[in-house]
Design an enzyme around this catalytic site. Structure first.
Site, PDB file in Angstrom:
ATOM      1  N   GLY A  67       0.684  -1.367   0.110  1.00 30.33           N
ATOM      2  CA  GLY A  67      -0.003  -0.283  -0.457  1.00 30.33           C
ATOM      3  C   GLY A  67       0.491   1.127   0.178  1.00 30.33           C
ATOM      4  O   GLY A  67       1.742   1.017   0.741  1.00 30.33           O
TER       5      GLY A  67
ATOM      6  N   VAL B 283       2.579   4.864   1.583  1.00 32.60           N
ATOM      7  CA  VAL B 283       3.020   5.300   2.640  1.00 32.60           C
ATOM      8  C   VAL B 283       1.884   5.860   2.993  1.00 32.60           C
ATOM      9  O   VAL B 283       0.855   6.129   2.874  1.00 32.60           O
ATOM     10  CB  VAL B 283       4.141   6.355   2.363  1.00 32.60           C
ATOM     11  CG1 VAL B 283       4.461   7.067   3.626  1.00 32.60           C
ATOM     12  CG2 VAL B 283       5.229   5.990   1.349  1.00 32.60           C
TER      13      VAL B 283
ATOM     14  N   ASP C 109       6.070  -7.332   4.456  1.00 30.42           N
ATOM     15  CA  ASP C 109       5.405  -6.797   4.437  1.00 30.42           C
ATOM     16  C   ASP C 109       6.596  -5.516   3.534  1.00 30.42           C
ATOM     17  O   ASP C 109       7.807  -5.167   4.046  1.00 30.42           O
ATOM     18  CB  ASP C 109       5.935  -5.949   6.643  1.00 30.42           C
ATOM     19  CG  ASP C 109       5.137  -4.542   6.321  1.00 30.42           C
ATOM     20  OD1 ASP C 109       4.611  -3.817   5.321  1.00 30.42           O
ATOM     21  OD2 ASP C 109       5.847  -3.645   6.816  1.00 30.42           O
TER      22      ASP C 109
ATOM     23  N   ASN D 177      -8.737   1.083   4.330  1.00 35.00           N
ATOM     24  CA  ASN D 177      -8.278   1.231   5.706  1.00 35.00           C
ATOM     25  C   ASN D 177      -9.077   2.667   6.213  1.00 35.00           C
ATOM     26  O   ASN D 177      -8.627   3.483   5.063  1.00 35.00           O
ATOM     27  CB  ASN D 177      -6.816   1.038   5.951  1.00 35.00           C
ATOM     28  CG  ASN D 177      -5.983   0.544   7.675  1.00 35.00           C
ATOM     29  OD1 ASN D 177      -7.359   0.822   8.466  1.00 35.00           O
ATOM     30  ND2 ASN D 177      -4.981   1.264   7.976  1.00 35.00           N
TER      31      ASN D 177
ATOM     32  N   ASP E 289     -12.442   4.224  10.032  1.00 34.44           N
ATOM     33  CA  ASP E 289     -12.723   5.492  11.162  1.00 34.44           C
ATOM     34  C   ASP E 289     -12.983   6.759  10.728  1.00 34.44           C
ATOM     35  O   ASP E 289     -13.591   7.011  11.363  1.00 34.44           O
ATOM     36  CB  ASP E 289     -11.888   4.625  12.869  1.00 34.44           C
ATOM     37  CG  ASP E 289     -10.272   4.935  11.861  1.00 34.44           C
ATOM     38  OD1 ASP E 289      -9.718   5.739  12.703  1.00 34.44           O
ATOM     39  OD2 ASP E 289     -10.002   4.674  11.266  1.00 34.44           O
TER      40      ASP E 289
ATOM     41  N   GLY F  21      36.677  14.614 -31.940  1.00 35.43           N
ATOM     42  CA  GLY F  21      38.212  15.865 -31.641  1.00 35.43           C
ATOM     43  C   GLY F  21      39.357  14.971 -31.143  1.00 35.43           C
ATOM     44  O   GLY F  21      40.466  15.650 -31.472  1.00 35.43           O
TER      45      GLY F  21
ATOM     46  N   GLY G 125      41.392  12.394 -32.260  1.00 36.85           N
ATOM     47  CA  GLY G 125      42.256  12.045 -33.963  1.00 36.85           C
ATOM     48  C   GLY G 125      41.253  10.761 -34.113  1.00 36.85           C
ATOM     49  O   GLY G 125      42.766  10.445 -35.299  1.00 36.85           O
TER      50      GLY G 125
ATOM     51  N   SER H 273      32.420   5.794 -29.016  1.00 31.89           N
ATOM     52  CA  SER H 273      32.143   5.021 -28.248  1.00 31.89           C
ATOM     53  C   SER H 273      32.259   4.483 -26.718  1.00 31.89           C
ATOM     54  O   SER H 273      33.295   4.220 -26.444  1.00 31.89           O
ATOM     55  CB  SER H 273      32.911   3.495 -29.124  1.00 31.89           C
ATOM     56  OG  SER H 273      33.943   3.397 -29.269  1.00 31.89           O
TER      57      SER H 273
END
Lengths: 633, 298
Positions: free
Chosen positions: A22, A24, A101, A156, A159, A460, A462, A531
């Protein structure tokens, strides 16, 4: 109510593994703490510590803060969130439970996947005031993807909205509709207050309109995902057991169904067949070993069986080296299509590459989105290839034989998790045509060995200048050469690629494959590309034989390269007109162990070219006589 | 069908085999307690008819109960296994003990530093341990295969994801893996398994008349004459046993009548305190185990 150290201690009690997830603050830790507390499985010293901790760190004033039972790490107490999966154990009279959990934080999705991979069922929490959130969809999606078919939605904090039946039913209807679309067939929506204990262990007076089970009752009746006793047995060989010359057994785990003495088995991958002669354990030999047991098997005859083999009784399992798979990416560094990773299938680790994802799955809508890559926490579908065939089953049929993890060979991190959907082709169809005009024949005719000369370095530095000089020298010596250069390849073969990290990887992957084919053709291939990534250069090296790859690092300080700036690119990049420019806003990883390092701040390009030729002689590509390529074998 | 204990056993065997197949120099950290005894029993089952293909390592503190040391040597002899005993030379030179130096320093030098020395000296790249997730809050978060840096550190915020039964065992130079085959066992599972398999354990687990003194509400057994007694403190002979074993000055005994494993199991079912309660080191402050683990403690 349950008793202290309640029953379920019977050796034959069942076991259910479930996970809770769930967002936070949904109250997961409080809920689990409450289950432990209500099951009366806490000892007095743990309760004393809880009371002390509640006073110091708690968020409930004078009351017990059950979340503290579960959030064991000091860092979590500081942040008030759960940052990693925690495993908890409790029992009722009917059953034993292992709870994973898992954290609801976006960046910790990987931990949720961890918990879900071994779970039989899932409890997903949400805050009744907020309803369904992205996290709810994401978690349900992951749960479904990992093959969990039984989910309880704990609505949840009811209430806090006066136990509103209307709100609860609206959320339930929305959720059921979403879950059904994912193939989750068994959904229980339960109105809960973890803080007040409503419907957690027993049904509550506070929700007289609710007629379903309490959360604990639901957990007690959920079904474990065991193998079926009637399914064919497979033994996954982990270890070849040879105490002395007289005994050769294969130690591993029985999957699927029951393995019997006398069963005919096929050794896969492969065609060999044999019979189970003995099933050996320290407690004596067994006539049969049920799914889930770890045993040692002795087969009739001398067979080639090794770690990673599967001994299949009944119908053979499938064997392939290319799949369509669902991938969950777990690492902060995004997936790079074409990059060489490793993957572990069962007890075998093999080289692995994924193609560009066919699509990414939108966790909220199930839409298939276009994707060039996968980032941490994203789920996608891709074609993947491995170096050697493995024995497998589609994931939806067999969790053990259908799953794999992806590892980064450079830093050893677990970067992805995968589930096999189906094979792209049977490996049997994949045989290289046995050609008679082979590399050796071409080498004999050419008078030199084939080789990739790979020039890497900053823009550059070479590279092209030196590569061009080397080619002229080689041509003069009568060698067969070809020059692949960054600019001319990008105009044709790779004109569809840009300069993002993923595209740069694909760019180099194609060059590497082309170079490898040219080596097959017997040529000396000169490759001049920035590369920037070590992994891609390692991939290129891995495509040819040892001695056929000469990495030349054209080393030039960034300041020097910027000063030269032959194409005016550095100036553009600094003005922000070019993004992803190596050395400016994109990294360059210099080679750690190249065949040759050139320092272009010293000497001339011609001298550098001579050094390259020297290196090729050392590798045995060219003869040592300086006037001809020379016969090299 | 496999019973619950059968499944735990099969899972642990699976873990042992996987770890050995993918490591160069494995070792079993043998601490002589009941969990180590179960660990060793499972290791023998995992490789039978071969002997477990690794040595046992005991990181000694020179303050263990005498009965533990006797049991340790006898066990290695009985099973024909190589036993390596390591004592931190610095601890020996300085005479480090819990009375003069405190439990924290004592534990750090003998156990934490001692283990690191032994791992490095023998170049072990994988170590089996008997830790269980139900023991203590920070252990509930442990992976089965737990990565340690070249500095032996455990980073709870950066653990490798662990999916299905696919364990990532790859490491770089100097790095190591700790493996916990008993991760999903509870204290009660361990006892039931000892009972079922008739696994030998140190007699200190069974109730007997032993000389003890009470300090800060903890019953400490006077195991030898190195223990300084306070003014007027006289050891009392009481019927006690131990739920957990360690250094005798740091390990509390509990009053008990349980003289057999079934009696211990019966006692446990009505127990109202957790097993680590008798460990003086855990109570330095909340979160201390987590910090010790990060420093390389087992």
């Amino acid at each position: 109510m349950t008793q202290p150290m309640a029953m379920a201690q019977g050796d034959h009690a069942g076991l259910l593994r479930f996970l809770t997830c769930g967002s936070v603050d949904d109250g997961k830790s409080t809920l689990i703490g409450r289950l432990l507390y209500e099951s009366r499985l806490l000892h007095t010293d743990q309760l004393d510590a809880l009371a002390a901790d509640s006073r110091r760190h708690g968020t409930r004033g004078a009351e017990l803060d059950f979340a503290l039972l579960v959030d064991g790490l000091a860092a979590e107490r500081e942040q008030g969130i759960t940052i990693d999966v925690a495993y908890r154990f409790f029992a009722t009279e009917r059953r034993r439970f292992i709870v994973a959990d898992t954290p609801g934080h976006e960046q910790y999705t990987r931990n949720m996947v961890t918990g879900a991979s071994t779970a039989d069922a899932a409890v997903i929490l949400l805050d009744a005031r907020k309803g369904l959130l992205d996290q709810t969809y994401r978690h349900t999606n992951l749960v479904a993807l990992l093959g969990i078919r039984q989910v309880a939605l704990a609505v949840n904090k009811l209430d806090l909205i006066g136990y509103s039946r209307e709100a609860f039913e609206r959320i339930s209807a929305q959720y059921r509709e979403f879950a059904a679309g994912l193939g989750i067939t068994e959904v229980a929506c339960i109105p809960v207050s973890a803080v007040e204990g409503t419907n957690v262990v027993a049904r509550s007076e506070r929700t007289p309109w609710y007629e379903g089970e309490s959360l604990l009752e639901w957990l007690e009746t959920a079904r474990p995902r065991d193998g079926s006793p009637t399914a064919p047995a497979r033994l996954l060989v982990q270890w070849v057991n040879r105490p002395d010359d007289t005994f050769r057994g294969f130690s591993g785990r029985v999957l699927g169904g029951t393995l019997h003495r006398g069963d005919r088995v096929r050794v896969q991958p492969g065609e060999q067949e044999s019979v189970v002669e003995r099933i050996v354990t320290m407690d004596g030999e067994l006539p049969a070993a049920p799914a889930g047991s770890s045993v040692t098997v002795v087969l009739a005859g001398e067979l080639d069986v090794s770690r990673g083999s599967v001994l299949a009784a009944g119908p053979p399992v499938e064997v392939a080296d290319a799949f369509r798979a669902h991938l969950v990416w777990l690492d902060e560094q995004e997936m790079l299509p074409g990059r060489r990773y490793l993957a572990k299938f069962g007890a075998r680790t093999v080289g692995f590459t994924a193609e560009r994802p066919r699509h990414r799955i939108d966790v909220r809508t199930q839409a298939e989105l276009p994707a060039r890559t996968l980032r941490a926490g994203e789920i996608g579908v891709a074609h993947v290839r491995i170096d050697e065939p493995v024995a497998y089953q589609p994931y939806h049929q067999d969790r053990d034989l259908g799953s794999f993890i992806v590892l980064d060979p450079l830093n050893n991190r677990t970067v992805g998790a995968g589930m096999i959907d189906f094979a792209l082709r049977r490996s049997a169809n994949l045989r290289w045509q046995a050609v008679t005009v082979d590399k050796q024949a071409r080498t004999a005719r050419n008078g030199h060995r084939p080789c990739v000369v790979w020039f890497t370095g900053l823009s550059g530095a070479g590279k092209s200048t030196i590569a061009d000089l080397v080619e002229r020298r080689l041509h003069g010596l009568g060698a067969h050469t070809f020059l692949l250069d960054g600019d001319n390849i990008r105009h044709g073969l790779n004109s569809d690629l840009g300069f993002t990290e993923a595209d740069r990887v694909e760019n180099i992957r194609r060059i590497a494959e082309v170079s490898a084919l040219m080596v097959q053709a017997g040529l000396i291939v000169l490759v001049s590309f920035i590369s920037p990534f070590r992994a891609e250069r390692a991939l290129a090296r891995g495509l040819v034989e040892p001695g056929e790859f000469c990495e030349v690092y054209v080393g030039t300080p960034l300041e020097t390269a910027q000063r030269r700036d032959p194409k005016g690119l550095y100036a553009k990049a600094r003005r922000g007109e070019l993004v992803n420019f190596t050395g400016i806003d994109s990294p360059y990883e210099p080679p750690t162990d190249p065949e040759l390092r050139l320092d272009t701040t010293q000497g001339t390009p011609e001298q550098a070219a001579e050094e390259v030729l020297g290196a090729l002689r050392e590798l045995g590509v060219l003869g040592t006589d300086r006037t001809t390529p020379g016969n090299t074998y | 069908m496999l019973s619950y204990l059968d499944r735990l056993e099969a899972d642990s065997i699976d873990i042992f085999r996987e770890a050995v197949a993918e490591s160069e120099r494995p070792v079993l950290l043998y601490s002589i307690g009941k969990d180590s005894s179960v660990l060793l029993h499972l290791a023998r089952k995992a490789f039978y008819p071969s002997l477990p293909p690794f040595p046992l390592l005991h990181v000694d503190t020179t303050w263990k109960f005498r009965e533990m040391i006797a049991f340790r040597d006898e066990t290695a002899r009985r099973l024909g296994l190589e036993l390596i005993v390591h004592r931190n030379p610095e601890g020996l030179a300085k005479g480090i003990n819990p009375f003069d130096h405190g439990s924290a320093r004592h534990t750090d030098l003998w156990k934490t530093q001692g283990l690191r020395q032994a791992m490095e000296h023998n170049r072990f790249d994988l170590a089996f341990g008997g830790a269980r997730r139900d023991e203590e809050a920070s252990r509930a978060k442990e992976r089965v295969f737990s990565f340690r840096t070249a500095q032996h550190r455990w980073d709870p915020k950066d653990q490798r994801p662990e999916l299905w039964r696919l364990y990532n065992t790859r490491i770089g130079p100097g790095e190591s893996i700790r493996v916990f085959p008993l991760s999903n066992w509870t204290e009660l599972d361990v006892w039931r398994y000892i009972e079922r398999e008739r696994i030998p354990i140190v007699p200190l687990y069974f109730a007997a008349e032993r000389p003890v003194v009470e300090r800060d509400g903890v019953l400490i057994m006077v195991d030898d004459d190195r223990m300084p007694l306070a003014e007027g403190e006289v050891p009392q002979r009481r019927l006690v046993r131990f739920r957990t074993l360690g250094c005798y000055p740091l390990t509390g005994a509990v009053p008990s009548q349980a003289r057999t494993v079934p009696e211990i199991v019966a006692e446990m079912r009505t127990a109202t305190t957790s097993e680590r309660q008798g460990r003086v080191i855990d109570r330095d402050q909340s979160g201390s185990m987590e910090r010790k683990k990060q420093e390389g403690y087992f």
